[in-house]
Design an enzyme around this catalytic site. Structure first.
Site, short mmCIF file in Angstrom:
data_model
loop_
_atom_site.label_atom_id
_atom_site.label_comp_id
_atom_site.label_asym_id
_atom_site.label_seq_id
_atom_site.Cartn_x
_atom_site.Cartn_y
_atom_site.Cartn_z
N ASP A 51 -3.10 -3.28 54.85
CA ASP A 51 -4.38 -3.55 55.48
C ASP A 51 -4.36 -5.01 55.95
O ASP A 51 -3.55 -5.81 55.48
CB ASP A 51 -5.50 -3.31 54.46
CG ASP A 51 -6.84 -3.78 54.93
OD1 ASP A 51 -7.26 -3.36 56.03
OD2 ASP A 51 -7.47 -4.60 54.23
N ASP A 53 -7.66 -7.23 57.09
CA ASP A 53 -8.78 -8.04 56.62
C ASP A 53 -8.88 -8.03 55.10
O ASP A 53 -8.98 -6.97 54.48
CB ASP A 53 -10.09 -7.51 57.21
CG ASP A 53 -10.18 -7.71 58.71
OD1 ASP A 53 -9.64 -8.69 59.22
OD2 ASP A 53 -10.80 -6.84 59.38
#
Length: 302
Positions: A51, A53
């Site tokens: 991922d 963020d």
């Protein structure tokens, strides 16, 4: 030399399980066995799904919550105060839902509303291609310590590195360029902006990607698929409960899931929930040091 490398890898593996108050492993034996299988299979079988963020980037920057890729655009002064006010109102409404103990099924309609509303605000506010490039040097977003070394290690050992993000594809690429990380060839799956001939944002390509529907199905239809189809061991990095599903769509032998529990890490129920989803949970706004140690143990790198 082969025996020396094996010995170093064994020592590195043992060090991962030295008691550490910032590392939570619910089933140590199961994780040890999984790591041994992945190590035995060889580094040529490995790939990384991460991922973006609050996983590759810090949760806190200068004592404040760091910006997401959507947040970077929300700081764009050229879009005006109304845009900033409206996007902040969306965050205040939906972020508590995203990190709540509500079930994923219950969260999804709210996330669709949030992402759709945010994207429409960007379109209505006249976002331009040059705004994306200009905002890449924002001071409110920083990569975690060790991210560069992690990408470099993966690149050196020809380990595909996929970034799966519910954020903004164009912003991620601008940030990778600005921080001189694009050279490591990460493959990004995210929400892609579409600009008209004048350079103004006119929409987004493909299906909406939010924090609870991103998965590896997209790789099957990308040019990267032939390079990763036989990479059957995955190191998955995420920070939300939805990130654990990023490997969906891949045919895997083993998936080592490492989660960053950035906030409310002192709450027993929250720790237990993350420990049930992730093999290894890093508590607090951790660096990438532990993840690097895992990769080094798996590939036998000193």
């Amino acid at each position: 030399r082969e025996s020396e490398v094996f010995l170093c890898a064994e020592v590195a593996m043992d060090l991962l399980f030295v008691p550490n108050e910032r590392v939570l492993i619910k089933d140590v034996r199961a994780v040890q066995e999984k790591l041994k299988r992945m190590q035995a299979a060889g580094k040529e079988t490995l790939q990384i799904l991460a991922d973006f963020d609050m996983t590759l980037t810090k949760y806190y920057v200068d004592g404040k919550r760091g910006l997401s890729t959507h947040g970077v655009m929300e700081q764009c002064s050229q879009l005006g105060e109304k845009f900033q006010k409206d996007t902040q109102a969306l965050f205040q409404k939906y972020y508590p839902i995203e990190i709540s103990d509500m079930s994923v099924e219950e969260k999804i309609p709210h996330m669709v509303d949030w992402w759709s509303s945010s994207h429409q605000l960007m379109i209505d506010s006249g976002l331009r291609r040059e705004h994306v490039t200009a905002m890449a040097n924002t001071t409110g977003l920083e990569f975690r310590s060790g991210v560069r070394e992690l990408m470099q290690l993966a690149h050196t050992h020809e380990m595909p590195f996929h970034i799966f993000s519910a954020g903004l594809y164009d912003v991620i690429h601008a940030l990778l360029d600005h921080h001189q990380l694009a050279q490591y060839g990460c493959h990004v799956v995210s929400n892609i902006m579409v600009f008209d001939d004048s350079g103004r944002l006119s929409g987004f390509r493909g299906n909406l990607i939010h924090s609870f529907n991103k998965n590896s199905e997209a790789i099957r239809n990308s040019p990267s698929w032939p390079r990763v189809a036989y990479k059957r061991n995955v190191v998955l990095l995420g920070d939300s409960t939805g990130d654990v599903h990023m490997s969906q769509g891949l045919d895997c032998d083993d998936i080592l899931k490492i989660g960053f529990l950035n906030v409310r890490a002192d709450e027993p129920a929250r720790r237990e929930h993350y420990a049930a989803l992730y093999d290894i949970v890093l508590l607090g706004d951790a660096s990438m040091d532990y993840v690097l140690a895992v990769l080094q143990a798996l590939i036998g790198a000193a």
